[in-house]
Design a protein around this motif. Structure first.
Motif, PDB file in Angstrom:
ATOM      1  N   ALA A 188      24.568  35.771  64.199  1.00 12.52           N
ATOM      2  CA  ALA A 188      24.042  35.070  65.377  1.00 12.52           C
ATOM      3  C   ALA A 188      23.770  33.606  65.042  1.00 12.52           C
ATOM      4  O   ALA A 188      22.747  33.058  65.400  1.00 12.52           O
ATOM      5  CB  ALA A 188      22.771  35.757  65.882  1.00 12.52           C
ATOM      6  N   ALA A 189      24.722  32.985  64.343  1.00 11.03           N
ATOM      7  CA  ALA A 189      24.525  31.606  63.905  1.00 11.03           C
ATOM      8  C   ALA A 189      25.565  30.693  64.525  1.00 11.03           C
ATOM      9  O   ALA A 189      26.699  30.617  64.055  1.00 11.03           O
ATOM     10  CB  ALA A 189      24.593  31.530  62.380  1.00 11.03           C
ATOM     11  N   GLY A 190      25.201  30.022  65.604  1.00 15.27           N
ATOM     12  CA  GLY A 190      26.107  29.068  66.239  1.00 15.27           C
ATOM     13  C   GLY A 190      26.883  29.691  67.380  1.00 15.27           C
ATOM     14  O   GLY A 190      26.902  30.906  67.548  1.00 15.27           O
ATOM     15  N   PHE A 191      27.529  28.827  68.173  1.00  7.26           N
ATOM     16  CA  PHE A 191      28.289  29.321  69.332  1.00  7.26           C
ATOM     17  C   PHE A 191      29.386  30.291  68.876  1.00  7.26           C
ATOM     18  O   PHE A 191      29.949  30.162  67.797  1.00  7.26           O
ATOM     19  CB  PHE A 191      28.926  28.152  70.099  1.00  7.26           C
ATOM     20  CG  PHE A 191      27.950  27.240  70.769  1.00  7.26           C
ATOM     21  CD1 PHE A 191      26.661  27.663  71.090  1.00  7.26           C
ATOM     22  CD2 PHE A 191      28.299  25.932  71.094  1.00  7.26           C
ATOM     23  CE1 PHE A 191      25.752  26.809  71.725  1.00  7.26           C
ATOM     24  CE2 PHE A 191      27.410  25.072  71.713  1.00  7.26           C
ATOM     25  CZ  PHE A 191      26.139  25.512  72.023  1.00  7.26           C
TER      26      PHE A 191
ATOM     27  N   GLY B 420      19.241  34.059  66.200  1.00  9.25           N
ATOM     28  CA  GLY B 420      19.869  32.816  66.627  1.00  9.25           C
ATOM     29  C   GLY B 420      19.286  31.608  65.896  1.00  9.25           C
ATOM     30  O   GLY B 420      18.475  31.751  64.967  1.00  9.25           O
ATOM     31  N   ILE B 421      19.676  30.416  66.327  1.00 10.88           N
ATOM     32  CA  ILE B 421      19.324  29.173  65.631  1.00 10.88           C
ATOM     33  C   ILE B 421      18.098  28.509  66.261  1.00 10.88           C
ATOM     34  O   ILE B 421      17.129  28.201  65.568  1.00 10.88           O
ATOM     35  CB  ILE B 421      20.524  28.199  65.641  1.00 10.88           C
ATOM     36  CG1 ILE B 421      21.761  28.850  64.981  1.00 10.88           C
ATOM     37  CG2 ILE B 421      20.164  26.883  64.947  1.00 10.88           C
ATOM     38  CD1 ILE B 421      21.598  29.236  63.537  1.00 10.88           C
ATOM     39  N   LEU B 429      22.035  25.374  59.660  1.00 12.44           N
ATOM     40  CA  LEU B 429      23.307  25.610  60.354  1.00 12.44           C
ATOM     41  C   LEU B 429      24.482  25.065  59.544  1.00 12.44           C
ATOM     42  O   LEU B 429      25.553  25.673  59.494  1.00 12.44           O
ATOM     43  CB  LEU B 429      23.282  24.965  61.751  1.00 12.44           C
ATOM     44  CG  LEU B 429      24.479  25.332  62.642  1.00 12.44           C
ATOM     45  CD1 LEU B 429      24.413  26.789  63.073  1.00 12.44           C
ATOM     46  CD2 LEU B 429      24.554  24.427  63.875  1.00 12.44           C
ATOM     47  N   MET B 459      19.869  23.885  68.272  1.00 14.18           N
ATOM     48  CA  MET B 459      21.081  24.238  67.522  1.00 14.18           C
ATOM     49  C   MET B 459      21.555  23.146  66.557  1.00 14.18           C
ATOM     50  O   MET B 459      21.629  23.372  65.364  1.00 14.18           O
ATOM     51  CB  MET B 459      22.211  24.608  68.505  1.00 14.18           C
ATOM     52  CG  MET B 459      23.515  25.058  67.888  1.00 14.18           C
ATOM     53  SD  MET B 459      23.621  26.826  67.535  1.00 14.18           S
ATOM     54  CE  MET B 459      23.743  27.562  69.149  1.00 14.18           C
ATOM     55  N   PHE B 460      21.919  21.956  67.073  1.00 14.40           N
ATOM     56  CA  PHE B 460      22.612  20.979  66.246  1.00 14.40           C
ATOM     57  C   PHE B 460      21.702  19.923  65.620  1.00 14.40           C
ATOM     58  O   PHE B 460      21.989  19.399  64.560  1.00 14.40           O
ATOM     59  CB  PHE B 460      23.721  20.301  67.055  1.00 14.40           C
ATOM     60  CG  PHE B 460      24.681  21.294  67.640  1.00 14.40           C
ATOM     61  CD1 PHE B 460      25.510  22.033  66.808  1.00 14.40           C
ATOM     62  CD2 PHE B 460      24.733  21.518  69.005  1.00 14.40           C
ATOM     63  CE1 PHE B 460      26.385  22.974  67.327  1.00 14.40           C
ATOM     64  CE2 PHE B 460      25.613  22.448  69.538  1.00 14.40           C
ATOM     65  CZ  PHE B 460      26.434  23.180  68.700  1.00 14.40           C
TER      66      PHE B 460
END
Lengths: 480, 480
Positions: A188-191, B420-421, B429, B459-460
């Motif tokens: 579940a890491a990133g799109f 998730g992130i 990431l 996320m980024f």
């Protein structure tokens, strides 16, 4: 693109990869100019990479010179998805075909060119099972299966290709190497570009490697063939079976027209004294105890719902039941030398409605439309047969396919369950998807492939396959 | 964005939606300013849509005025994924919570705000089962589960949220309504944006409706608790079980530190005379015959591999075994008031190596690091405990989490298996993904959300959560 810069790019590619991997001879180019859809567009060169990195080299150069690149496995697709519509280079991945089974984790590590049946055999040898099984599984590759999210007979219980992909490796259209996911069951890491590539029809990246999830090889299987008075009662019976929470590993349906084809090919009737009745072929799979338990439910169901039923006691007997299913497809060509094979999917609740629609369509078109398919997931193969030399029949086939697609969407179904869009389904994409949906898809295409080099001309540009002349070619996977 | 145009946009929104759906009072805004990650960023307004179309109105207006929009369900995420990092509007979807079970097709039709446990209950009432079960399932919503592709204890055998999503409806960041997939088990028409939304952390679109695949409710369950001399032997034993092709529905592991927490919370030892031993809690599920058959294999395995084992004969007894698992999480706060809960995933073949690494990490950091998790899929929850008031311990925790993430990636694992992130994992990431991979993700984000309004700052952009003060809040789903 100008012919001169295409030649320059091809020369440069030969220098980079070595000329042994780059083919420009007419025979190789012709063979790569069409797939099972039989629509031919000549490429300028065919590249057969021997290692993963070669793919990156091809794409980087294609980007620099604006060369169209069409990735290709065995080319068993009926949709024209692997034909080089805009020329350029065909990237033939058949030589990247390694298969390694991690028997402990229950994973298969495979390269794009690995053949599905070989993956299944390698898995079975270690006690594991890879369920997705297109009818061309003895020939088609995992790369192609990922590209169009292939299904097969096991879809109802086990799912499709997407449901067995753990991770992918490959190259962006720009030639950059990427990995989506790790060899773990959770990520579940990133799109989630892994799943965007699945069903991306080779337009959003080139897959070179995949990690597949396997399931324990079922210890027991049991096969039952049943017949019904008509299509509507066959569908009603299937729904009753699912209502009893039975999930057959396989639940194949053949309408009476398909059965007539099979019976005429076999020279005998499937159930003595009951010619031309729709049949449903069931397979249970699981642990010995599970199959034994479910068998009782299914036999009781058959007694109530089916006109006739016959179980297979041995592997050979099961094979003879399966022969029915295999015979029907080829025998359809008695009804016409042209066939529009549409792999539509309709919701369970609309099965009977759909059967009645098909009867009306047969009458209004005056064409034979034998239909068979996977009842567990509503994925029905509607085969519109016509004679190519008869312009009126061609027009009626064209009208019938449009009416079919409209009906499927109206019923809440899918215009394609497992074949994808390619060239052949492009006229109907806008029935399925709104302008906003297609706009989002195209925005993603532009974002990942700014030069538009990867498998161009597919999916979004309308292409009327019935107006395109077909190549006269025979394939080992043809049902004939 | 300038405060004045934000106010204008909010006024306009009130006019369009009616002011009953748009909240600007301090209490509502504060409550929506953080999630379970407890990092607070105040929004300008909170919007609580009552119908699907409201979401489109919000997004269209947000695009026009450049207002950041953060979608939110219950906010059980630990990653800060639902906190409005850049202010603007919070889109609270809890009121869209309808659930309808299609018992014939085995589908659940649900709205984004539907709570997982309620979906499970509604499915169970019709003989169906929805397996994904985050530990907050009594509170968390399907919208949030789709956003971060949530897992849970059933991942090893059944898979995660992604594996149960048939179709999604919702809005693009631009406010355009879209549908990805139909209520059918097969769909191969167009690029797969459904799966791009799954795990998209609410940055690529807002889900309003989902069709979920259900599986037949297992007729039988059987629970076994086993103990082992140490972590390495527990892992080795689990691998031996999988090698025998046993796929437990649940296979939960607690290391000795987690067991000590649970035992001190319960005031008793799990296995008499064996305090502080790692345990593995197994559940078999399936047909009565299947469970009976597999039980024999598992008991034989336990006799060979486990130090002690105890089966549950009744539902109450099974509950008492599960109490062990539930007690450990809250009890960890004895070891420190700060906790970095990292849901890493490692490949099966590296379990023992990872156990040894954790022992070294405990020594080098001087911190308590109780670890538990899902052995069926390698998703281990590593809890780095520290005292917030001790700056040295904070620094050691920060170092430890970095070393952990580096190790996980080195072992071929995932830095997140199911959380998730969000904000919390952003520093890592780039360990998981290359520049090309992140570049592709960002290109897709720009393609779908040209104004960058949807859940921005996640996320980024690197965000060091350990430097961010935490809100003092108690949630009903806290394991305390």
């Amino acid at each position: 693109m100008p012919r001169s810069s295409l030649s320059t790019a091809t020369s440069l590619l030969k220098r980079k990869l070595g000329s042994a991997l780059v083919f420009t001879d007419p025979d190789t180019c012709y063979a790569a100019s069409f797939d099972s859809g039989r629509m031919s567009f000549l490429p300028h060169a065919v590249i057969k990479p021997r290692q993963r990195e070669d793919v990156g080299v091809v794409l980087a150069l294609a980007n620099r010179y604006g060369v169209p690149v069409t990735p290709r496995g065995r080319g068993t697709t009926l949709m024209g998805s692997a034909t080089p519509r805009e020329g350029g280079w065909v990237l033939d991945l058949l030589k990247l075909n390694r298969i390694r089974i991690d028997a402990e984790a229950g994973f298969a590590h495979v390269q794009a060119g690995a053949v599905i049946a070989k993956i299944q055999d390698a898995a079975a040898a270690r006690g594991w099972f890879y369920p997705p099984d297109p009818s061309s599984k003895a020939y088609c590759t995992i790369g192609g299966n990922v590209a169009c999210n292939s299904g097969g007979m096991h879809g109802g219980k086990y799912g499709v290709t997407r449901d067995f992909i753990i991770a992918l490796k490959g190259f962006l259209p720009t030639g950059e190497y990427v990995e989506w996911g790790t060899a773990t069951r959770k990520f579940a890491a990133g799109f989630n570009l892994r799943d965007l590539w699945i069903g991306g029809e080779g337009m959003l990246g080139v897959v070179t490697d995949a990690v597949l999830r396997l399931i324990p090889q079922p210890a027991a299987r049991w096969t039952l063939l049943t017949s019904f008075p008509d299509e509507v009662s066959a569908f009603r019976a299937a729904r009753a079976l699912f209502k009893a929470r039975v999930q057959p590993a396989i639940c194949e349906f053949l309408d009476r027209h398909s059965v007539q084809c099979a019976e005429s090919a076999m020279g005998t009737t499937i159930f003595p004294g009951q010619p031309g009745r729709p049949v449903v072929l069931l397979e249970l799979a699981g642990s010995a105890a599970e199959v034994k338990e479910t068998k009782k439910t299914v036999l009781a169901w058959a007694k109530v719902h089916a006109l006739g039923h016959r179980t297979a006691r041995t592997r050979d007997e099961a094979e003879s039941l399966w022969a029915v299913r295999r015979k029907c497809s080829g025998a359809m060509f008695q009804m016409g030398d042209g066939k529009l094979n549409e792999d539509v999917t309709v919701p369970l609740a609309t099965y009977e409605k759909f059967a009645r629609f098909l009867d009306r369509l047969r009458k209004s078109s005056g064409l034979a439309i034998p239909t068979f398919g996977h009842l567990g997931d509503g994925n029905l193969h509607v085969n519109i047969m016509y004679h190519k030399a008869d312009p009126d029949a061609c027009r009626r086939a064209e009208t019938a396919v449009k009416q079919l697609m409209e009906k499927v969407v109206e019923l809440g179904g899918a215009i394609s369950g497992e074949h994808g869009i390619g060239l052949a389904k492009t006229p109907f994409l806008r029935l399925q998807h709104s302008a906003a949906e297609i706009g989002a898809m195209q925005a993603i295409k532009r974002a990942l492939d700014p030069q538009g080099i990867l498998n161009p001309g597919k999916m979004f540009e309308v292409f009327e396959t019935w107006k395109c002349p077909k190549v006269d070619a025979a394939f080992p996977w043809d049902h004939k």
